[in-house]
Scaffold this motif. Structure first.
Motif, short mmCIF file in Angstrom:
data_model
loop_
_atom_site.label_atom_id
_atom_site.label_comp_id
_atom_site.label_asym_id
_atom_site.label_seq_id
_atom_site.Cartn_x
_atom_site.Cartn_y
_atom_site.Cartn_z
N GLY A 96 57.97 -5.97 -153.72
CA GLY A 96 59.38 -6.36 -153.76
C GLY A 96 59.92 -6.60 -155.16
N ILE A 97 59.27 -6.02 -156.16
CA ILE A 97 59.75 -6.19 -157.55
C ILE A 97 60.91 -5.23 -157.80
N THR A 98 62.04 -5.80 -158.19
CA THR A 98 63.26 -5.03 -158.48
C THR A 98 63.86 -5.60 -159.76
N PRO A 99 64.89 -4.96 -160.31
CA PRO A 99 65.56 -5.57 -161.47
C PRO A 99 66.10 -6.96 -161.15
N GLU A 100 66.35 -7.24 -159.88
CA GLU A 100 66.88 -8.56 -159.49
C GLU A 100 65.77 -9.62 -159.41
N THR A 101 64.61 -9.23 -158.88
CA THR A 101 63.53 -10.23 -158.71
C THR A 101 62.64 -10.35 -159.95
N ALA A 102 62.60 -9.31 -160.79
CA ALA A 102 61.67 -9.30 -161.93
C ALA A 102 61.87 -10.47 -162.90
N PRO A 103 63.12 -10.84 -163.26
CA PRO A 103 63.26 -11.92 -164.27
C PRO A 103 62.58 -13.22 -163.87
N ALA A 104 62.69 -13.63 -162.61
CA ALA A 104 62.05 -14.89 -162.18
C ALA A 104 60.53 -14.76 -162.20
N VAL A 105 60.05 -13.57 -161.87
CA VAL A 105 58.60 -13.33 -161.86
C VAL A 105 58.05 -13.41 -163.30
N ILE A 106 58.79 -12.83 -164.22
CA ILE A 106 58.38 -12.89 -165.64
C ILE A 106 58.46 -14.33 -166.14
N ALA A 107 59.54 -15.02 -165.77
CA ALA A 107 59.71 -16.41 -166.22
C ALA A 107 58.60 -17.30 -165.68
N ALA A 108 58.09 -16.97 -164.49
CA ALA A 108 57.02 -17.78 -163.89
C ALA A 108 55.68 -17.53 -164.59
N GLY A 109 55.59 -16.44 -165.38
CA GLY A 109 54.37 -16.23 -166.15
C GLY A 109 53.63 -14.93 -165.92
N ALA A 110 54.22 -14.01 -165.15
CA ALA A 110 53.55 -12.73 -164.91
C ALA A 110 53.45 -11.93 -166.21
N SER A 111 52.37 -11.17 -166.34
CA SER A 111 52.26 -10.29 -167.51
C SER A 111 52.28 -8.81 -167.13
N VAL A 112 52.12 -8.51 -165.85
CA VAL A 112 52.17 -7.12 -165.37
C VAL A 112 52.94 -7.09 -164.06
N LEU A 113 53.91 -6.18 -163.96
CA LEU A 113 54.68 -6.02 -162.72
C LEU A 113 54.35 -4.69 -162.07
N VAL A 114 54.01 -4.75 -160.79
CA VAL A 114 53.86 -3.52 -159.99
C VAL A 114 55.22 -3.25 -159.35
N ALA A 115 55.63 -1.99 -159.37
CA ALA A 115 56.87 -1.63 -158.66
C ALA A 115 56.71 -0.24 -158.07
N GLY A 116 56.93 -0.13 -156.78
CA GLY A 116 56.89 1.16 -156.11
C GLY A 116 58.30 1.69 -155.93
N THR A 117 59.00 1.15 -154.96
CA THR A 117 60.36 1.59 -154.64
C THR A 117 61.26 1.60 -155.87
N ALA A 118 61.25 0.49 -156.62
CA ALA A 118 62.20 0.36 -157.73
C ALA A 118 61.84 1.29 -158.89
N ALA A 119 60.60 1.72 -158.99
CA ALA A 119 60.20 2.63 -160.07
C ALA A 119 60.51 4.08 -159.73
N PHE A 120 60.28 4.47 -158.48
CA PHE A 120 60.35 5.89 -158.11
C PHE A 120 61.66 6.28 -157.44
N ARG A 121 62.57 5.33 -157.27
CA ARG A 121 63.78 5.72 -156.54
C ARG A 121 64.61 6.71 -157.38
N GLY A 122 65.18 7.69 -156.68
CA GLY A 122 66.08 8.65 -157.33
C GLY A 122 65.41 9.88 -157.90
N GLY A 123 64.08 9.91 -157.95
CA GLY A 123 63.38 11.08 -158.47
C GLY A 123 63.19 11.02 -159.98
#
Ligand code: DX5
Ligand code: ZN
Length: 221
Positions: free
Chosen positions: A181-208
């Motif tokens: 569920g990592i998207t441009p909307e959810t990523a900032p809070a995840v980074i602020a909480a201390g993540a160093s690597v984000l996995v993204a499926g839908t948000a990375a590959f959408r649109g081709g």
């Protein structure tokens, strides 16, 4: 100035076009992926079925970026060697997938690969504590594993923050990765909480492929 990005992106090929997976890996690599996240599912540990070591081996020539292999298989032990030989750089396992997490992690390390532990939304953080000294990565699931395109579970945020404290206290270099569920909307809070690597499926590959660079830029914020 340090040219490295603050946060690494590990696009999940689960959301790529499986009919042309090699080209997809090359395209997401060229668009700025730091790692290639490979979701391995067995229709037993999770209710879905994806790829095995042969596919990882076939994809290996398409990118020189680290292959971050997320094993959602039970048991995992019999497969770690095949994935390591196929070209996996990081192999992550769920504590629930086998009776001997310490043994599985030791096996991955003995193969010369980086070892990770994956925590499902309902798995206590304490599951990783006894083995923290032997892991290179802790992966926090922010959805229940099995499918792409699910909504981010907000309860992951305090867990990420707690793991960030645990990792900083232990003093070893351990990546803190978040998946689901990592998207441009959810990523900032995840980074602020201390993540160093984000996995993204839908948000990375959408649109081709034409959209991949913009998709990744949006995730970096
Ligand atoms: C879920 C997988 C994830 C998934 C993420 O079981 O581990 O890697 O592909 O997909 P999105 O980004 O669509 O939630
Ligand atoms: Zn994953």
């Amino acid at each position: 100035m340090d040219p490295r990005p603050l946060v690494r992106l590990a696009p999940s090929i689960l959301s790529a076009d499986f009919a042309r997976l090699g080209e997809e890996v090359a395209a997401i690599d060229a668009a700025g992926a730091d790692w290639i996240h490979v979701d391995v599912m067995d229709n037993h540990f999770v209710p879905n079925l994806t790829v095995g070591p042969m596919v990882v081996k076939s994809l290996r020539p398409w990118s020189s970026k680290p292959f971050d292999v997320h094993l959602m298989v039970s048991p995992a032990d019999a497969l770690v060697e095949a994935f390591a030989e196929a070209g996996a750089d990081i192999l992550s396992v769920h504590p629930e997938a086998g009776p001997h997490l310490h043994r599985t992690l030791a096996r991955i390390r003995a193969l010369g690969r980086k070892a990770g532990v994956v925590l499902n939304p309902a798995t206590p953080l304490s599951a990783v504590e006894p083995v923290l000294h032997m892991v290179d990565l802790v992966l926090v699931m922010s959805v229940n594993p099995g499918f792409g395109g699910q909504a981010f579970i907000e309860g992951a945020l305090p867990r990420i923050a707690a793991l960030r404290r645990m990792i900083d206290l232990c003093g070893r270099e351990i990546a803190l990765e978040v998946d689901g569920g990592i998207t441009p909307e959810t990523a900032p809070a995840v980074i602020a909480a201390g993540a160093s690597v984000l996995v993204a499926g839908t948000a990375a590959f959408r649109g081709g492929p034409g959209c991949y660079a913009a998709n990744l830029a949006a995730l970096r914020g």
